[in-house]
Design an enzyme around this catalytic site. Structure first.
Site, PDB file in Angstrom:
ATOM      1  N   GLU A  57       0.801  -1.226   0.000  1.00  0.00           N
ATOM      2  CA  GLU A  57       0.000   0.000   0.000  1.00  0.00           C
ATOM      3  C   GLU A  57       0.836   1.280   0.000  1.00  0.00           C
ATOM      4  OE1 GLU A  57      -2.870  -0.118   3.176  1.00  0.00           O
ATOM      5  OE2 GLU A  57      -3.874  -1.885   2.371  1.00  0.00           O
ATOM      6  N   GLU A  77      -5.173  -8.798   0.932  1.00  0.00           N
ATOM      7  CA  GLU A  77      -5.849  -8.438   2.192  1.00  0.00           C
ATOM      8  C   GLU A  77      -7.318  -8.191   1.904  1.00  0.00           C
ATOM      9  OE1 GLU A  77      -4.362  -5.141   4.639  1.00  0.00           O
ATOM     10  OE2 GLU A  77      -2.295  -5.717   4.142  1.00  0.00           O
TER      11      GLU A  77
END
Ligand code: BGP
Length: 455
Positions: free
Chosen positions: A164, A360
């Site tokens: 991220e 995720e």
């Protein structure tokens, strides 16, 4: 029954800082240690990253939960500050022994191992010289990546350069959730640019290593759904996606930055410092595959108030609160399983249907003990959340999406940055007082899911 392909993997993800405990064993400090020491009031449980779920000491027992939850793939990260306490130079032998033992044990179970190199955990030594603002740190990161490939290359099936990258860039330089807690557009752009450069350079050094494994990047993708088909709402959605998704997707997969984003940055006088060779490195070192973290969609509308004076994504759109949507009340995030299907189609249609997996997906719940019955957390809401997302993922695969796995966040309840232990995400419960770890109902369910390749 919804059945996934035979080679589809089911697993979970965690990260070094969130599980190991920074004061367990020898380690340099990260920005999280520093932030906690200087501003403990910002942290939910006032615990700091020191002990976390104690994986550094408990890993042998913790890894047994991989079998108990039936996982066929597992993702964690290496701590840069643990491996190289000075950031570069001397390798910490204790860290090499620790990771080697962890990785060997995982591989001995026949579980695929996915290792991420950077999960928000900048060594403090490097933040003191500007962190990702400074090209010296990019150089040091590439050296760190090379060390990891050399030390652990034989165990790892997939490497990821970053988790991220939009998050440490925005949270550190615009939103003040990560150290250095600045609001500085120029540095925000430079940090984003240097992070991409670091990722591409890590891919370059990986290719030279001749390892047979693959390398990718993990992006938190959220499509930005416009309020209406009005031209200005559509424009707002397109620009939101430039910042949120295309910023790292385009250079990582296509080898060049998105032109509309480049123009926007230039028009605002925010062009980062770059060197001509950089663009060649980015062009030549695209990833093999993509990890996608998905929690919630974005919903946007055209800018209605002139309330943002600096260059940042929100200058171009307002958030839009759609009526009737489902929200996870603990985290405040919308639950929208179809978003995963839409991401799959975006990858299929706009990114050459590159190989990818969900790295995720999960739901964080506060005070989960209240769902305990006969000593076990009965987290049916989590099972339902997984089922709904898997249903849309399956539909996407049936329509040709090239997705090969689904990993939930997270394995054992873990420490989560400023939120610390507020919201629990694990398949395994951590009792913060006793340190005891126990399967949740979702952990049992996950085993069946993995065994049956579906539900
Ligand atoms: C993701 C991060 C994870 C984890 C998760 C949940 O964005 O990659 O590290 O923290 O979010 O976050 P939170 O506990 O803040 O809800």
């Amino acid at each position: 029954m919804i059945r996934f392909p035979d080679d589809f993997v089911f697993g979970s993800a965690t990260s070094a800082t969130q599980s190991e405990g920074s004061r367990n064993g020898i380690s340099g400090e990260t920005t999280w240690d520093y932030l906690f020491q200087s501003r403990p009031e910002l942290f939910y449980n006032k615990l700091g990253p020191y002990k976390t779920s104690n994986f550094f000491n408990d890993y042998k027992k913790d890894l047994e939960f991989l079998d108990k939850t039936g996982q066929t793939a597992f993702r964690t990260s290496i701590s840069w500050a643990r491996l190289l306490p000075e950031g570069r130079g001397k390798v910490n032998k204790q860290a090499v022994d620790f990771y080697t033992d962890v990785f060997k044990r995982i591989k001995a179970k026949g579980i695929k191992l996915y290792i991420n190199l950077f999960h928000f955990d900048m060594p403090m030594k490097f933040q003191e010289i500007g962190g990702w603002e400074n090209r010296e740190v990019v150089k040091a990161y590439v050296n760190y990546a090379k060390t990891c490939f050399e030390e652990f290359g034989e165990f790892v099936d997939i490497w990821f350069t970053f988790n991220e990258p939009v998050v440490h860039t925005e949270c550190g330089y615009l939103k003040q959730f990560h150290y250095p807690m600045l609001v500085d557009s120029k540095k925000y752009v430079q940090v984003g640019y240097n992070t991409q450069l670091a990722s591409s350079k890590a891919v370059e050094i990986f290719r030279k290593s001749k390892l047979k494994s693959k390398i990718g990047i993990i992006l938190n993708l959220s499509l930005a759904y416009p309020r209406s088909c009005d031209e200005l709402d559509l424009k707002a959605s397109r620009i939101a996606q430039l910042f949120q998704n295309r910023s790292f997707l385009d250079p990582s997969i296509k080898g060049h930055f998105n032109q509309e984003l480049v123009d926007l940055v230039r028009d605002n006088g925010m062009e980062p410092y770059y060197e001509l060779d950089d663009l060649k490195i980015i062009e030549e070192n695209t990833v093999d595959l993509l990890g996608v973290n998905y929690y919630q969609p974005m919903r946007v509308k055209k800018k209605e108030k002139d309330d943002i004076k600096i260059f940042r994504p929100e200058k171009y759109y307002d958030d839009y609160k759609k009526e009737g949507i489902r929200i996870n009340p603990y985290r405040g995030w919308e639950i929208y399983p179809q978003g995963l299907y839409d991401i799959a189609m975006d990858i299929k249609n706009n990114y050459g249907n590159i190989d990818w997996l969900v790295t995720e997906n999960g739901i964080g719940v506060e005070n989960e003990e209240k769902f305990k019955a006969n000593g076990m957390i009965e987290d049916d809401y989590r099972i339902d959340f997984f089922k709904e997302h898997l249903t849309y993922l399956h539909k996407a695969i049936e329509e040709g999406a090239n997705c090969h796995g689904y990993m939930v966040w997270t394995f054992i309840d873990c420490w989560s940055w400023l939120n610390e232990y507020k919201n629990r995400y694990g398949l395994v419960e951590l009792d913060l007082k006793t340190g005891e770890k126990k399967l949740k109902k979702s952990g049992y369910w996950f085993k069946k899911l993995a065994e049956n390749k579906g539900f």
